[in-house]
Design an enzyme around this catalytic site. Structure first.
Site, mmCIF file in Angstrom:
data_model
loop_
_atom_site.group_PDB
_atom_site.id
_atom_site.type_symbol
_atom_site.label_atom_id
_atom_site.label_comp_id
_atom_site.label_asym_id
_atom_site.label_seq_id
_atom_site.Cartn_x
_atom_site.Cartn_y
_atom_site.Cartn_z
ATOM 1 N N GLY A 63 67.696 43.195 -0.106
ATOM 2 C CA GLY A 63 67.206 41.818 0.042
ATOM 3 C C GLY A 63 67.548 40.979 -1.178
ATOM 4 O O GLY A 63 66.795 40.096 -1.592
ATOM 5 N N GLN A 67 65.019 34.752 -3.386
ATOM 6 C CA GLN A 67 64.680 34.008 -4.605
ATOM 7 C C GLN A 67 64.853 34.863 -5.866
ATOM 8 O O GLN A 67 65.252 34.355 -6.912
ATOM 9 C CB GLN A 67 63.228 33.492 -4.520
ATOM 10 N N ASP A 89 72.291 42.726 1.015
ATOM 11 C CA ASP A 89 71.487 41.856 1.892
ATOM 12 C C ASP A 89 72.148 41.855 3.264
ATOM 13 O O ASP A 89 73.233 42.428 3.427
ATOM 14 C CB ASP A 89 71.394 40.424 1.318
ATOM 15 N N TYR A 196 51.914 39.859 6.189
ATOM 16 C CA TYR A 196 52.583 40.067 4.892
ATOM 17 C C TYR A 196 51.673 40.875 3.959
ATOM 18 O O TYR A 196 52.082 41.895 3.392
ATOM 19 C CB TYR A 196 52.913 38.703 4.292
HETATM 20 N N1 LIG Z 1 59.050 35.092 -4.613
HETATM 21 C C1 LIG Z 1 57.755 35.277 -4.793
HETATM 22 O O1 LIG Z 1 56.990 34.346 -5.140
HETATM 23 C C2 LIG Z 1 57.175 36.635 -4.596
HETATM 24 C C3 LIG Z 1 57.930 37.678 -4.096
HETATM 25 N N2 LIG Z 1 57.351 38.912 -3.917
HETATM 26 C C4 LIG Z 1 58.135 39.996 -3.351
HETATM 27 O O2 LIG Z 1 59.380 40.127 -4.030
HETATM 28 C C5 LIG Z 1 60.389 40.486 -3.112
HETATM 29 C C6 LIG Z 1 61.548 39.502 -3.216
HETATM 30 O O3 LIG Z 1 61.039 38.217 -2.937
HETATM 31 P P1 LIG Z 1 61.981 36.966 -2.680
HETATM 32 O O4 LIG Z 1 63.294 37.153 -3.321
HETATM 33 O O5 LIG Z 1 61.174 35.776 -3.017
HETATM 34 O O6 LIG Z 1 62.119 37.028 -1.084
HETATM 35 P P2 LIG Z 1 63.074 36.132 -0.174
HETATM 36 O O7 LIG Z 1 62.339 35.881 1.104
HETATM 37 O O8 LIG Z 1 63.610 34.983 -0.934
HETATM 38 O O9 LIG Z 1 64.272 37.144 0.115
HETATM 39 C C7 LIG Z 1 64.131 38.264 0.932
HETATM 40 C C8 LIG Z 1 65.510 38.750 1.348
HETATM 41 O O10 LIG Z 1 65.339 39.841 2.264
HETATM 42 C C9 LIG Z 1 66.433 39.778 3.145
HETATM 43 N N3 LIG Z 1 66.172 40.545 4.376
HETATM 44 C C10 LIG Z 1 65.446 40.176 5.453
HETATM 45 N N4 LIG Z 1 65.532 41.119 6.402
HETATM 46 C C11 LIG Z 1 66.324 42.106 5.904
HETATM 47 C C12 LIG Z 1 66.812 43.337 6.419
HETATM 48 N N5 LIG Z 1 66.510 43.756 7.649
HETATM 49 N N6 LIG Z 1 67.601 44.091 5.628
HETATM 50 C C13 LIG Z 1 67.938 43.677 4.388
HETATM 51 N N7 LIG Z 1 67.528 42.525 3.856
HETATM 52 C C14 LIG Z 1 66.730 41.745 4.617
HETATM 53 C C15 LIG Z 1 66.623 38.293 3.424
HETATM 54 O O11 LIG Z 1 67.930 38.023 3.920
HETATM 55 C C16 LIG Z 1 66.342 37.679 2.069
HETATM 56 O O12 LIG Z 1 67.524 37.416 1.357
HETATM 57 C C17 LIG Z 1 59.748 40.527 -1.728
HETATM 58 O O13 LIG Z 1 59.446 41.854 -1.391
HETATM 59 C C18 LIG Z 1 58.483 39.722 -1.896
HETATM 60 O O14 LIG Z 1 57.458 40.181 -1.053
HETATM 61 C C19 LIG Z 1 56.040 39.157 -4.202
HETATM 62 C C20 LIG Z 1 55.258 38.147 -4.672
HETATM 63 C C21 LIG Z 1 55.777 36.844 -4.976
HETATM 64 C C1 LIG Z 2 52.999 35.135 -3.554
HETATM 65 C C2 LIG Z 2 53.966 35.646 -2.584
HETATM 66 O O1 LIG Z 2 53.948 36.810 -2.264
HETATM 67 C C3 LIG Z 2 54.941 34.723 -1.937
HETATM 68 N N1 LIG Z 2 55.466 33.758 -2.838
HETATM 69 C C4 LIG Z 2 54.245 34.012 -0.794
HETATM 70 O O2 LIG Z 2 53.675 32.948 -1.052
HETATM 71 O O3 LIG Z 2 54.257 34.573 0.311
#
Ligand SMILES: NC(=O)C1=CN([C@@H]2O[C@H](COP(=O)(O)OP(=O)(O)OC[C@H]3O[C@@H](n4cnc5c(N)ncnc54)[C@H](O)[C@@H]3O)[C@@H](O)[C@H]2O)C=CC1
Ligand SMILES: CC(=O)[C@H](N)C(=O)O
Length: 374
Positions: A63, A67, A89, A196
């Site tokens: 993934g 972000q 990804d 989630y």
């Molecule tokens: N950004 C935030 O504020 C926070 C993020 N997190 C966790 O950190 C991790 C990364 O977060 P972000 O980069 O913000 O998430 P994001 O939503 O920006 O990116 C997630 C990625 O997962 C990919 N994805 C979706 N389905 C998939 C699949 N079947 N196989 C492979 N990839 C797939 C998407 O294409 C996307 O690029 C996540 O697990 C999220 O829960 C936790 C708390 C806060």
């Molecule tokens: C805090 C997180 O896990 C994420 N940015 C969301 O708002 O879902």
């Protein structure tokens, strides 16, 4: 809790408590796609077999185009070398990402493909970022269940089977209305009300179970909402705190989908990624737990808008509440109120000078805030 304090607390706890996971020699059930199941033996040091401290790890980030992934790859490549960190990804990478280091297609729901990648690239660390975040998860529960839960099962099995060090981020969304606040401890009631949140509690518990049962080197931090400048958030409740900066600069206006008094914990991306690297590099026997909270600051949309207006007095903020996001944002844990004002004012005075969020600056805030709270 600031990362430095968290890590030193971890180290202190580790000195006082029994080291290790108390794992018993066990067998790991290996999933196979085309032939009958077999078993491999594992033992308490299972996880350390494939990664010697003198070698660089070979890292796969799932993934990775969201972000956080690209920023993490940049940090890890600086430390371990460009070719030792593979981004993956299911989306097509933009040119700059594609040319910045190895990228590979990987759908975490495809177990066989995932295993091939791990084997062919001799992966030793797996950072599992694929997920559907809180708001998009509520909009598509079936997909969120599949990616966040079934996908995680694939990741856990692959990691256990190949002796990987596995990082899976959790979230403030793993808490719920019955969780204690101010501060929320690492270990407390967790009854979230989103798919989630439920899937992240599941990930925490499954990772810890695999750690105790099979010796999997599972590591997890509960991230707050992450604020970044050059990558956009992927559909969470905390997204507004990134969008507001972009809209303010582009149009001088921002429509917020949360109530002005919704206080949520946030962290600047560099601090989050640094914490991730630190927790991944920490020797396994100094970790007294496998899942920790990390924290920097909490603020409301109104407080953020007020601080931005100190730099852009003409900024117009209106509120058009999204009931789904508002319901999600009602219950997460928050930081001490004193910390918020100090950090926000320092942050915004820095923004005024450079129009960017700087981790060095926020670190100073941590120290000042800690003194203030003490
Ligand atoms: N950004 C935030 O504020 C926070 C993020 N997190 C966790 O950190 C991790 C990364 O977060 P972000 O980069 O913000 O998430 P994001 O939503 O920006 O990116 C997630 C990625 O997962 C990919 N994805 C979706 N389905 C998939 C699949 N079947 N196989 C492979 N990839 C797939 C998407 O294409 C996307 O690029 C996540 O697990 C999220 O829960 C936790 C708390 C806060
Ligand atoms: C805090 C997180 O896990 C994420 N940015 C969301 O708002 O879902």
């Amino acid at each position: 809790m600031p990362v430095i304090r968290t890590i030193s607390k971890v180290a202190k706890q580790a000195l006082l408590s029994t080291p290790g996971c108390g794992c018993q020699p066990l067998t790991v059930a290996v999933r196979t796609i085309s032939f009958s199941p077999r078993q491999v033996t594992s033992d308490a040091s299972f996880h350390s077999v494939s990664f010697s401290e003198t070698d660089h790890p070979k890292v796969l980030i799932t993934g990775g185009l969201g972000q956080l992934g690209v920023g993490l790859a940049k940090l890890l490549r600086k430390r371990f070398g460009k070719n030792n960190v593979i981004l993956s990804d299911i989306r097509k990478p933009p040119n700059n990402v594609f040319h910045s280091g190895p990228f590979i297609y990987s759908d975490i729901l495809d177990y066989k493909n995932l295993r091939e990648i791990v084997v062919n690239n001799r992966i030793t660390w797996l950072v599992h970022y694929s997920a559907l975040l809180s708001a998009v998860g509520e909009a598509n529960v079936a997909l969120a269940r599949s990616v966040n839960i079934t996908g995680l099962h694939n990741i856990l099995d692959i990691a256990a089977e190949h002796g990987l060090r596995l990082f899976v981020p959790s979230t403030i969304g793993a808490f719920g209305p019955s969780s204690p606040r101010n501060p929320t401890p690492d270990m407390c009631v967790q009854r979230p009300r989103t798919i989630y949140g439920v899937s992240k509690v599941h990930a925490e518990l499954m990772g810890e179970y695999y750690h105790h049962r099979y010796g999997l080197d599972f590591r997890c931090l509960r991230y707050p909402g992450i604020i970044s400048a050059d990558s956009m958030p992927g559909g969470g409740t905390t997204d507004y705190a990134v969008q507001i900066f972009h809209d303010a600069i582009k149009t001088g206006k921002f429509e917020c989908n949360l109530r002005p008094d919704s206080r949520l914990p946030m962290m600047y991306i560099d601090d989050c990624l640094r914490a991730t690297l630190e927790v991944m590099e920490t020797p396994a026997d100094t970790l007294s737990m496998r899942t920790y909270n990390i924290n920097a600051m909490s603020f409301t949309p109104e407080e953020l808008a007020q601080e931005l207006r100190k730099q852009m007095p003409e900024l117009e903020v209106t509120y058009n509440i999204d009931p789904v996001r508002q319901a999600i944002g009602k219950h997460p844990f928050s930081t001490n109120i004193f910390v918020i004002f100090l950090q926000m004012s320092l942050l915004c005075c820095h923004l005024g000078k450079k129009r960017c969020l700087c981790s060095k600056h926020i670190n100073k805030c941590y120290i000042l805030s800690a003194l203030f709270v003490l």
